[in-house]
Write an enzyme that holds these catalytic residues in place. Sequence first.
Site, PDB file in Angstrom:
ATOM      1  N   HIS A  82      32.015  -1.454  30.922  1.00  0.00           N
ATOM      2  CA  HIS A  82      32.444  -2.011  32.205  1.00  0.00           C
ATOM      3  C   HIS A  82      31.536  -1.468  33.299  1.00  0.00           C
ATOM      4  O   HIS A  82      31.302  -0.273  33.376  1.00  0.00           O
ATOM      5  CB  HIS A  82      33.890  -1.637  32.522  1.00  0.00           C
ATOM      6  CG  HIS A  82      34.346  -2.220  33.821  1.00  0.00           C
ATOM      7  ND1 HIS A  82      34.877  -3.490  33.931  1.00  0.00           N
ATOM      8  CD2 HIS A  82      34.274  -1.743  35.078  1.00  0.00           C
ATOM      9  CE1 HIS A  82      35.136  -3.747  35.188  1.00  0.00           C
ATOM     10  NE2 HIS A  82      34.774  -2.706  35.915  1.00  0.00           N
ATOM     11  N   ASP A 161      47.640  -5.880  38.404  1.00  0.00           N
ATOM     12  CA  ASP A 161      46.312  -5.642  38.981  1.00  0.00           C
ATOM     13  C   ASP A 161      45.758  -6.905  39.607  1.00  0.00           C
ATOM     14  O   ASP A 161      45.119  -6.857  40.664  1.00  0.00           O
ATOM     15  CB  ASP A 161      45.338  -5.115  37.921  1.00  0.00           C
ATOM     16  CG  ASP A 161      43.951  -4.952  38.537  1.00  0.00           C
ATOM     17  OD1 ASP A 161      43.829  -4.114  39.454  1.00  0.00           O
ATOM     18  OD2 ASP A 161      43.021  -5.677  38.154  1.00  0.00           O
ATOM     19  N   ARG A 168      44.139  -6.180  47.954  1.00  0.00           N
ATOM     20  CA  ARG A 168      43.212  -5.151  48.454  1.00  0.00           C
ATOM     21  C   ARG A 168      41.970  -5.790  49.047  1.00  0.00           C
ATOM     22  O   ARG A 168      41.418  -5.313  50.037  1.00  0.00           O
ATOM     23  CB  ARG A 168      42.815  -4.217  47.304  1.00  0.00           C
ATOM     24  CG  ARG A 168      43.929  -3.278  46.885  1.00  0.00           C
ATOM     25  CD  ARG A 168      43.621  -2.634  45.550  1.00  0.00           C
ATOM     26  NE  ARG A 168      42.361  -1.940  45.544  1.00  0.00           N
ATOM     27  CZ  ARG A 168      41.566  -1.819  44.473  1.00  0.00           C
ATOM     28  NH1 ARG A 168      41.913  -2.324  43.317  1.00  0.00           N
ATOM     29  NH2 ARG A 168      40.433  -1.168  44.572  1.00  0.00           N
ATOM     30  N   SER A 183      42.694   0.226  38.533  1.00  0.00           N
ATOM     31  CA  SER A 183      42.486  -1.209  38.365  1.00  0.00           C
ATOM     32  C   SER A 183      41.599  -1.475  37.152  1.00  0.00           C
ATOM     33  O   SER A 183      41.930  -2.279  36.262  1.00  0.00           O
ATOM     34  CB  SER A 183      41.837  -1.760  39.649  1.00  0.00           C
ATOM     35  OG  SER A 183      41.290  -3.028  39.446  1.00  0.00           O
ATOM     36  N   LYS A 187      43.016  -2.626  32.907  1.00  0.00           N
ATOM     37  CA  LYS A 187      42.561  -3.821  32.182  1.00  0.00           C
ATOM     38  C   LYS A 187      41.886  -3.439  30.873  1.00  0.00           C
ATOM     39  O   LYS A 187      42.071  -4.081  29.842  1.00  0.00           O
ATOM     40  CB  LYS A 187      41.593  -4.627  33.062  1.00  0.00           C
ATOM     41  CG  LYS A 187      42.324  -5.361  34.176  1.00  0.00           C
ATOM     42  CD  LYS A 187      41.376  -6.026  35.149  1.00  0.00           C
ATOM     43  CE  LYS A 187      40.726  -5.025  36.067  1.00  0.00           C
ATOM     44  NZ  LYS A 187      40.146  -5.520  37.285  1.00  0.00           N
TER      45      LYS A 187
HETATM   46  N1  URA Z   1      36.587  -3.759  39.747  1.00  0.00           N
HETATM   47  C1  URA Z   1      37.896  -3.832  39.415  1.00  0.00           C
HETATM   48  O1  URA Z   1      38.250  -4.401  38.391  1.00  0.00           O
HETATM   49  N2  URA Z   1      38.799  -3.258  40.232  1.00  0.00           N
HETATM   50  C2  URA Z   1      38.453  -2.607  41.354  1.00  0.00           C
HETATM   51  O2  URA Z   1      39.313  -2.099  42.031  1.00  0.00           O
HETATM   52  C3  URA Z   1      37.087  -2.536  41.697  1.00  0.00           C
HETATM   53  C4  URA Z   1      36.165  -3.120  40.863  1.00  0.00           C
END
Ligand code: URA
Length: 425
Positions: A82, A161, A168, A183, A187
Amino acid sequence: MDAISVIRTKRDRGELTPEQIDWVIDAYTRGEVADEQMSALAMAILLNGMNRTEIARWTAAMIASGERMNFDALSRPTTDKHSTGGVGDKITLPLAPLVAACGAAVPQLSGRGLGHTGGTLDKLESIPGWRAHLTNAEMLNVLDTTGAVICAAGDGLAPADKKLYALRDVTGTVEAIPLIASSIMSKKIAEGTGALVLDVKVGSGAFMKTIEDARELASTMVALGTDSGVRTVALLTDMSTPLGLTAGNALEVRESVEVLAGGGPRDVIDLTLALAREMLDAAGLKDADPEKALSDGSAMDVWRRMISAQGGDPDATLPTAREQHVVTAPASGVLTRLDAYDVGVAAWRLGAGRARKEDPVQAGAGVELHAKPGDTVTEGQPLMTLHTDTPEKFDYALKALPESYDIAPAGTSFSPLPVVRERIA
Ligand code: URA
């Protein structure tokens, strides 16, 4: 339990209890806690922080808001990457098939671009026919038959999320380390990968502008992953200048295919290989040789199968923008700075990115670079080419660029930052 008492606790710098966290995430997902109340809480968290215990509970509550995927039936170990997002960051495209060619399964749930950073799904959608949205069964089938899948996360994965991230985004609360860490990790943990490598970007084009903030984000996420049984490693990588020579959807696909064909810019190759080695190591495939898989064409074979399995035509001509504008070097010398954020904003204004979630993107729009920091340039030579279907956007894009680079007198010594700056495990 009520939202106001939870907000007050964090407003007054208190520690949220596990019960408060579980309740507020669940009630927000169900619509019982209103957006304005969650906005106030997110701002209190941004200003006053959360400790590691609170972050772990917040992450667990977001995972519990939806389904968890399971890849136990696969014969290969799963490993994922990621990135926290940057300009020209197309690494997922060559990386997923490369790691699959080395024997791992790569379930890569990706997102779309928002603001100046690009999104993997937007890039791949520039390939005619390619589909981002798969059912869970289709996703498993592509993963099982090709070794890699890059697709949109289903609605069932961490729905808290999805809602909170959108909130946000419009309330100035994206940049809170506890909220970013929870966040991303909610995931990734819900996705069910066995191993995870985090590419935490640092520099002007990244969320984290300083190495200290990047370290804090990386170590928070590594702890969350490790505590949940996911083998997690983070690399802190440079995002002061764009990755590679392209920022924009089809432009970046073209560059990724060049890397898979054994060419491409050095920084993209180096970062792809560094992340591949970490992903394979974390998956227990320590003897794999990603350099060989890149040079002998086996990564390219997986790419072609993966794109075809999702309806795309790997041989199709990629879209190009209708109009180009060339920016030339105003002086001769050494390019000592080329700012990632400014190039990202220019690409976005040209149509490569979106201002709102529902906006369309232009496949061919973006910025192509003809020099990178450390290169010698001559007055009048092309520095970058801007691409768009809507030439009325050139002026607006050019306004992002006048301060975006420095050219020092010829002979000035200059060493670019290394692509990988630190490793946190
Ligand atoms: N990527 C995400 O999935 N969440 C965040 O808060 C920032 C970047």
